[in-house]
Design an enzyme around this catalytic site. Structure first.
Site, PDB file in Angstrom:
ATOM      1  CG  HIS A  61      79.885  76.028  36.763  1.00 30.01           C
ATOM      2  ND1 HIS A  61      80.380  76.725  35.670  1.00 30.01           N
ATOM      3  CD2 HIS A  61      80.177  74.720  36.521  1.00 30.01           C
ATOM      4  CE1 HIS A  61      80.927  75.890  34.816  1.00 30.01           C
ATOM      5  NE2 HIS A  61      80.832  74.664  35.308  1.00 30.01           N
ATOM      6  CG  HIS A 117      85.162  75.752  36.199  1.00 27.95           C
ATOM      7  ND1 HIS A 117      84.862  74.967  37.304  1.00 27.95           N
ATOM      8  CD2 HIS A 117      84.530  75.158  35.151  1.00 27.95           C
ATOM      9  CE1 HIS A 117      84.093  73.962  36.942  1.00 27.95           C
ATOM     10  NE2 HIS A 117      83.864  74.056  35.636  1.00 27.95           N
TER      11      HIS A 117
END
Length: 377
Positions: free
Chosen positions: A188, A335
């Site tokens: 995300h 990440h």
């Protein structure tokens, strides 16, 4: 003075006219000792519970109104010395962790950086996506030189804008398990639903498990370069709908169910400091491509997600140690927090996130590989 590398203008607070809010609860979960020691040394009042939970909007229109004005952003990296000599000369060592993403700087304290070094750090983050500093002596108040006040997220008492990364606390709201880790354990990007989405995030982990708890990042620059030149032409200039992680009620139809804040941004954006194109999608919060039927949009987006998530050569997996800070640029990355320490040692950190420019696309901008003179095949 213009904002430094890890400073932005204070965002708008929750407007005083908003009356319909969720009543925050008081948490009583015991803090990990290392976190408690750090917070108490910083003068944080823990007597009223930890973390502090702000009142959050209940209705969608109130949530949208909190930050609904485009804000000017001056990117510190764009004015930095390209050589980054002030930053590099002061470091004991500068280590590139992979070819495409990630750098560790040894021998510097973030709190002691000069304005020039902060600007150069912002440029380094823009080029390398994520930069790490171990053994940092930094308080939440000092972290707040990089500010974003989120309307719903628990924060350090008395220091709004410094939010909490504490999986044990998150588990009291949404259970996590081996098969369904939930939360940040998915690819995300933060705050894509904002009119001015997130720029640099600074996460300081004061407590980490001995085994597990790594964080992964992937490069949006390199994900874009993984696409064929003809496919890039298909998505260049296209826009998509991005939605919030949190949901709200429709004031006019509360029974309609949870509603997300939604914004429209370009699928490919340009970083103002490097001038390079980056893929700007994430599986969790990119809803659809504007102008395409759902089936068409789903095919393209799922392919872009796979390119971003499955090419390990454009990713970095970082093993934390206590008192480590990571600074990454949400404009050019996704990440994922690995939840592989169930029923084990605790993990706790404090985080600040800046808001950057409104995303834009420039057809004449180069890709990273083009700009660096690398082969593009």
């Amino acid at each position: 003075m213009a904002p430094s590398a890890i400073e932005v203008q204070d965002p708008l607070p929750i407007a005083s006219h908003i009356k319909d809010v969720r009543i925050p609860k008081k948490d009583t979960l015991p803090l990990p000792q290392a976190a408690r020691t750090r917070l108490e040394a910083a003068g944080i009042d823990l007597s009223k519970g930890y973390p502090e939970r702000p009142a959050a909007p209940l209705f969608l229109d109130d949530a949208i109104s909190i930050r609904n004005v485009e804000r000017e952003h001056i990117d510190a990296g764009a004015r930095a010395d390209k050589s980054k000599s002030a930053l590099f000369r002061a470091a004991k060592e500068v280590i590139n962790l992979t070819s495409h993403i990630g750098t560790e700087i040894v021998g510097l304290q973030l709190k002691d950086l000069t304005d020039q070094q902060r600007d150069e750090l912002a440029l380094l983050i823009a080029e390398r996506t994520v930069v790490f500093f171990r053994d940092q002596d930094i308080t939440p108040q000092q972290q707040k030189s990089l500010v974003e006040i989120h309307p719903q997220v628990p924060h350090v008492p008395g220091v709004p804008g410094v939010t909490i990364i504490w999986p044990a606390l998150m588990a009291t709201e949404r259970s996590a398990s081996f098969r369904n880790p939930g939360g940040a354990a998915r690819w995300h990007t933060d705050l894509v639903h904002e009119l001015n989405p997130a720029g640099i995030t600074h996460l300081h982990n004061d407590t980490v498990p001995t085994v597990g708890g790594d964080t992964l990042w992937a490069s949006g620059y390199s994900a874009y370069n993984k696409l064929s030149p003809d496919f890039r032409k298909i998505i260049d200039g296209k826009k998509a709908i991005y939605r919030s992680a949190h949901t709200y009620l429709d004031r006019n139809d509360p029974n309609a169910g949870p509603q997300h804040i939604e914004r429209i941004h370009p699928l490919v954006r340009v970083h103002p400091a490097t001038g390079w194109k980056s893929l700007f999608v994430n599986r969790a919060m990119t809803k659809s491509i504007v102008g395409l039927d759902k089936a068409e949009s789903d095919v393209i987006l799922n392919y872009l997600y796979d390119v971003y998530e499955k090419n390990v050569d454009i990713q970095l997996r970082f093993k934390w140690t206590p008192r480590t800070s990571a600074l990454w640029d949400n404009r050019i990355s996704i990440h994922n927090a690995s939840w592989d320490y169930e029923n084990g040692e605790p993990r706790h950190g404090t985080r600040v996130t800046s808001l950057a420019e409104k995303p834009y696309f420039d057809a004449s901008a180069p890709s990273r590989r083009e700009a660096l003179g690398l082969e593009d095949n």
